[in-house]
Design a protein around this motif. Structure first.
Motif, PDB file in Angstrom:
ATOM      1  N   UNK A  96       0.833  -1.207   0.000  1.00 31.86           N
ATOM      2  CA  UNK A  96       0.000   0.000   0.000  1.00 31.86           C
ATOM      3  C   UNK A  96       0.870   1.260   0.000  1.00 31.86           C
ATOM      4  N   UNK A  97       1.837   1.316   0.902  1.00 30.12           N
ATOM      5  CA  UNK A  97       2.687   2.504   1.026  1.00 30.12           C
ATOM      6  C   UNK A  97       3.535   2.718  -0.231  1.00 30.12           C
ATOM      7  N   UNK A  98       4.203   1.665  -0.691  1.00 35.10           N
ATOM      8  CA  UNK A  98       5.122   1.817  -1.824  1.00 35.10           C
ATOM      9  C   UNK A  98       4.380   2.072  -3.124  1.00 35.10           C
ATOM     10  N   UNK A  99       3.242   1.436  -3.316  1.00 35.63           N
ATOM     11  CA  UNK A  99       2.470   1.705  -4.527  1.00 35.63           C
ATOM     12  C   UNK A  99       1.984   3.157  -4.536  1.00 35.63           C
ATOM     13  N   UNK A 100       1.544   3.640  -3.383  1.00 31.94           N
ATOM     14  CA  UNK A 100       1.133   5.039  -3.315  1.00 31.94           C
ATOM     15  C   UNK A 100       2.304   5.978  -3.609  1.00 31.94           C
ATOM     16  N   UNK A 101       3.507   5.641  -3.125  1.00 34.80           N
ATOM     17  CA  UNK A 101       4.680   6.478  -3.397  1.00 34.80           C
ATOM     18  C   UNK A 101       5.035   6.488  -4.883  1.00 34.80           C
ATOM     19  N   UNK A 102       4.996   5.328  -5.512  1.00 33.82           N
ATOM     20  CA  UNK A 102       5.440   5.206  -6.905  1.00 33.82           C
ATOM     21  C   UNK A 102       4.333   5.539  -7.894  1.00 33.82           C
ATOM     22  N   UNK A 103       3.114   5.085  -7.613  1.00 28.96           N
ATOM     23  CA  UNK A 103       2.015   5.223  -8.570  1.00 28.96           C
ATOM     24  C   UNK A 103       0.996   6.300  -8.211  1.00 28.96           C
ATOM     25  N   UNK A 104       1.056   6.794  -6.984  1.00 30.91           N
ATOM     26  CA  UNK A 104       0.030   7.700  -6.454  1.00 30.91           C
ATOM     27  C   UNK A 104      -1.330   7.018  -6.386  1.00 30.91           C
ATOM     28  N   UNK A 105      -1.303   5.687  -6.210  1.00 28.01           N
ATOM     29  CA  UNK A 105      -2.506   4.887  -6.036  1.00 28.01           C
ATOM     30  C   UNK A 105      -2.082   3.520  -5.519  1.00 28.01           C
ATOM     31  N   UNK A 106      -3.051   2.719  -5.112  1.00 30.03           N
ATOM     32  CA  UNK A 106      -2.736   1.349  -4.721  1.00 30.03           C
ATOM     33  C   UNK A 106      -2.481   0.516  -5.969  1.00 30.03           C
ATOM     34  N   UNK A 107      -1.633  -0.476  -5.851  1.00 27.44           N
ATOM     35  CA  UNK A 107      -1.405  -1.413  -6.948  1.00 27.44           C
ATOM     36  C   UNK A 107      -2.624  -2.321  -7.079  1.00 27.44           C
ATOM     37  N   UNK A 108      -2.872  -2.747  -8.296  1.00 27.28           N
ATOM     38  CA  UNK A 108      -3.934  -3.728  -8.518  1.00 27.28           C
ATOM     39  C   UNK A 108      -3.440  -5.106  -8.076  1.00 27.28           C
ATOM     40  N   UNK A 109      -4.356  -6.039  -7.912  1.00 31.11           N
ATOM     41  CA  UNK A 109      -3.984  -7.412  -7.565  1.00 31.11           C
ATOM     42  C   UNK A 109      -3.078  -8.003  -8.642  1.00 31.11           C
ATOM     43  N   UNK A 110      -3.355  -7.699  -9.890  1.00 36.82           N
ATOM     44  CA  UNK A 110      -2.520  -8.195 -10.991  1.00 36.82           C
ATOM     45  C   UNK A 110      -1.110  -7.648 -10.941  1.00 36.82           C
ATOM     46  N   UNK A 111      -0.979  -6.367 -10.635  1.00 29.41           N
ATOM     47  CA  UNK A 111       0.357  -5.768 -10.514  1.00 29.41           C
ATOM     48  C   UNK A 111       1.125  -6.411  -9.373  1.00 29.41           C
ATOM     49  N   UNK A 112       0.464  -6.640  -8.247  1.00 29.69           N
ATOM     50  CA  UNK A 112       1.115  -7.292  -7.109  1.00 29.69           C
ATOM     51  C   UNK A 112       1.537  -8.706  -7.486  1.00 29.69           C
ATOM     52  N   UNK A 113       0.662  -9.448  -8.152  1.00 31.05           N
ATOM     53  CA  UNK A 113       0.996 -10.813  -8.561  1.00 31.05           C
ATOM     54  C   UNK A 113       2.184 -10.812  -9.523  1.00 31.05           C
ATOM     55  N   UNK A 114       2.202  -9.885 -10.471  1.00 30.51           N
ATOM     56  CA  UNK A 114       3.309  -9.822 -11.430  1.00 30.51           C
ATOM     57  C   UNK A 114       4.631  -9.496 -10.740  1.00 30.51           C
ATOM     58  N   UNK A 115       4.619  -8.527  -9.835  1.00 30.12           N
ATOM     59  CA  UNK A 115       5.842  -8.164  -9.107  1.00 30.12           C
ATOM     60  C   UNK A 115       6.312  -9.339  -8.251  1.00 30.12           C
ATOM     61  N   UNK A 116       5.393  -9.994  -7.575  1.00 28.52           N
ATOM     62  CA  UNK A 116       5.777 -11.153  -6.762  1.00 28.52           C
ATOM     63  C   UNK A 116       6.323 -12.288  -7.628  1.00 28.52           C
ATOM     64  N   UNK A 117       5.745 -12.505  -8.800  1.00 29.34           N
ATOM     65  CA  UNK A 117       6.267 -13.538  -9.709  1.00 29.34           C
ATOM     66  C   UNK A 117       7.694 -13.193 -10.113  1.00 29.34           C
ATOM     67  N   UNK A 118       7.952 -11.930 -10.407  1.00 32.85           N
ATOM     68  CA  UNK A 118       9.314 -11.488 -10.748  1.00 32.85           C
ATOM     69  C   UNK A 118      10.258 -11.691  -9.570  1.00 32.85           C
ATOM     70  N   UNK A 119       9.874 -11.219  -8.407  1.00 33.40           N
ATOM     71  CA  UNK A 119      10.754 -11.329  -7.233  1.00 33.40           C
ATOM     72  C   UNK A 119      11.027 -12.789  -6.875  1.00 33.40           C
ATOM     73  N   UNK A 120      10.011 -13.636  -6.977  1.00 35.42           N
ATOM     74  CA  UNK A 120      10.179 -15.051  -6.676  1.00 35.42           C
ATOM     75  C   UNK A 120      11.049 -15.760  -7.709  1.00 35.42           C
TER      76      UNK A 120
END
Length: 123
Positions: A96-120
């Motif tokens: 929530x905090x980082x998405x607001x800092x970078x995007x000025x909004x919350x990340x979508x579930x899809x964006x979170x899933x994509x980032x987690x897939x990359x990090x994993x």
């Protein structure tokens, strides 16, 4: 009593895994996380001057540093930080905090899933 309380807190703090977080957000998005999309999202600037990589490095396998405060940040990729994505409350708070800092909004579930897939995927 104190030892019991500390043990309980430690157990509660590790209530999830990076794989479980990926599964959760993929289910919320209705599609599996995509590591390639996650890497692109992580490294892109989203309308402002910051990207995820601004603080977490490219790739996020080493210690980062907050672009504004200078505070040191542990590696974000789970293979390089065994505590990454193991506490649901912290995962929710930091997304929530980082998405607001970078995007000025919350990340979508899809964006979170994509980032987690990359990090994993980082080994």
């Amino acid at each position: 009593m104190l030892a019991s309380s500390l043990w309980s807190t430690a157990v509660h703090a590790a209530d999830t895994t990076p794989a479980a977080q990926l599964q959760h957000w993929s289910a919320q998005a209705g599609t599996p996380g995509d590591a390639a999309k996650g890497q692109t999202f992580f490294n892109a600037k989203h309308g402002a001057e910051w990207s995820c990589a601004s603080c977490h490095n490219t790739p996020p396998t080493t210690q980062g540093k907050h672009a504004n405060t200078g505070k040191l940040i542990a590696p974000l990729a789970p293979a390089f930080n065994p505590k990454a994505f193991t506490d649901t409350a912290k995962v929710d708070k930091w997304f929530k905090r980082n998405c607001n800092d970078v995007l000025s909004r919350e990340c979508s579930a899809g964006e979170k899933a994509d980032v987690l897939a990359y990090l994993n995927s980082l080994k």
